[in-house]
Design an enzyme around this catalytic site. Structure first.
Site, PDB file in Angstrom:
ATOM      1  NE  ARG A 149      41.446  42.209  53.381  1.00 11.17           N
ATOM      2  CZ  ARG A 149      41.757  41.993  54.668  1.00 11.17           C
ATOM      3  NH1 ARG A 149      42.168  40.802  55.058  1.00 11.17           N
ATOM      4  NH2 ARG A 149      41.634  42.964  55.555  1.00 11.17           N
TER       5      ARG A 149
ATOM      6  CG  HIS B 156      39.081  36.442  56.972  1.00 16.82           C
ATOM      7  ND1 HIS B 156      38.861  37.337  55.951  1.00 16.82           N
ATOM      8  CD2 HIS B 156      40.030  37.018  57.771  1.00 16.82           C
ATOM      9  CE1 HIS B 156      39.625  38.410  56.134  1.00 16.82           C
ATOM     10  NE2 HIS B 156      40.342  38.233  57.234  1.00 16.82           N
TER      11      HIS B 156
END
Ligand code: NDP
Ligand code: OXD
Length: 309
Positions: A224, A272
């Site tokens: 993250r 991502h």
């Protein structure tokens, strides 16, 4: 047989194939996209739902997150009786192993420099590097981290692993807990982050910690964005302590157009995408766990809300 009611509330996800897949896997279920004011459901399948969704669904028995990370979900007020279930692997572990191995190998083998040279018409050679000079540290030895650590060991890199509780993995030197973090970092030159984002791990990749990596360190963040302090990474690249980074996740996604990462040639960026949720694998996993819960059987992948993962 009682009819199960499943409500689907997933941001940025086309619902129709999910509804069809869930219905095919659980023919006794009624599956519908959530709308404000919808009837009470037994189970929810979610990705980044709004708070209003849970405020209007207080009777849920289970909440299935269509991702491995539950950090965004746990920021919401959830019905306290509902179990929270995350995806476990569901086709993501092999993708993560591919992505991280390519990032480590691309750096170790100077492949980025070769690509630049060849595009410029230069036939050059770089001195081969010693694998023993590139120990890789994997932070987080869960479903994804363990698979990544073992894939790296397969390429004969020295591999260190760090987890909250002790883990025994073939070919991986284990470290655990806050007390062994400094030793883990000092033993590593390339750092791969596969921790969940929790209060204990937010900003963990900061200047103090990254400075403990061996000189010429390299950072691969696939967990993250909020694990990494962006300015600290840039400062350590400028000082020469770090050689580069591969980043797949960011504090703000999409990465804002004016973010300095876009202009730093030593940082390789991807949007991502290191391990994507695969619909069919995910539906099969979710449906079989829902059926197991209905039969009163235990299921794996339950989130410990107190720990945050
Ligand atoms: P798991 O829950 O299976 O594993 C988490 C690991 O982190 C465990 O080994 C755990 O230790 C360790 N850990 C947790 N807290 C701490 C701590 N405070 N100190 C040390 N170790 C800690 O998660 P997954 O492997 O399934 O996924 C990891 C993360 O990857 C997700 O949370 C998500 O953020 C990210 N992800 C990113 C994707 C992408 O496309 N970029 C795709 C999918 C996931 P222990 O074993 O002792 O419990
Ligand atoms: C996940 C993700 O957590 O896609 O699964 O990041």
């Amino acid at each position: 047989m009682t009819v199960l009611n499943i409500t689907f509330c997933c941001t940025n996800t086309a619902p129709e194939p999910w509804l069809a897949g869930l219905h095919a896997a659980l023919p006794q279920a009624e599956v519908a996209v959530w709308q404000p004011g919808a009837a009470q459901a037994d189970y929810a399948v979610v990705w980044q739902p709004p708070q209003q969704f849970f405020d209007e669904q207080p009777q849920l028995k289970g909440i299935f997150n269509i991702g491995a990370g539950v950090d965004a979900l746990l920021k919401l007020r959830l019905p306290p009786q509902a179990v929270v279930v995350r995806l476990e692997d569901a086709g993501m572990a092999v993708q993560m192993a591919e992505y991280v191995c390519q990032a480590v190998i691309r750096h170790f083998r100077d492949l980025e420099a070769y690509a630049t040279d060849m595009r410029a018409g230069h036939w050059t050679y770089y001195k081969p590097r010693q694998r023993s000079d590139f120990p890789v540290g994997v932070m987080g030895l869960g479903v994804l981290g363990a698979r990544v650590a073992q894939a790296l060991a397969h390429f004969e890199f020295p591999v260190n692993g760090w987890s909250r509780t002790p883990k025994l993995l073939d070919g991986v030197r284990g470290f655990n807990g806050a007390a062994q973090l400094d030793a883990f970092l000092a033993a590593s030159r390339v750092l791969v982050n596969l921790l969940p984002l929790t209060p204990d791990t937010t900003n963990i990749l900061n200047r103090e910690r990254l400075s403990r990596l061996q000189p010429g360190g390299y950072v691969i963040n696939v967990a993250r964005g909020a694990h990494l302090v962006d300015d600290d990474l840039l400062a350590l690249l400028d000082s020469g302590h770090l050689a580069g980074a591969t980043l797949d996740v960011f504090r703000t996604e999409p990465l804002p157009a004016d973010h300095p990462f876009w202009r730093e040639p030593r940082i390789i960026l991807t949007p991502h995408t290191s391990a994507r949720t695969l619909r069919e694998d995910s539906i099969a996993q979710i449906a079989s766990k829902m059926a197991a819960i209905e039969r009163g059987e235990p299921v794996a992948g339950l989130v410990d809300v107190g720990l945050g993962y």
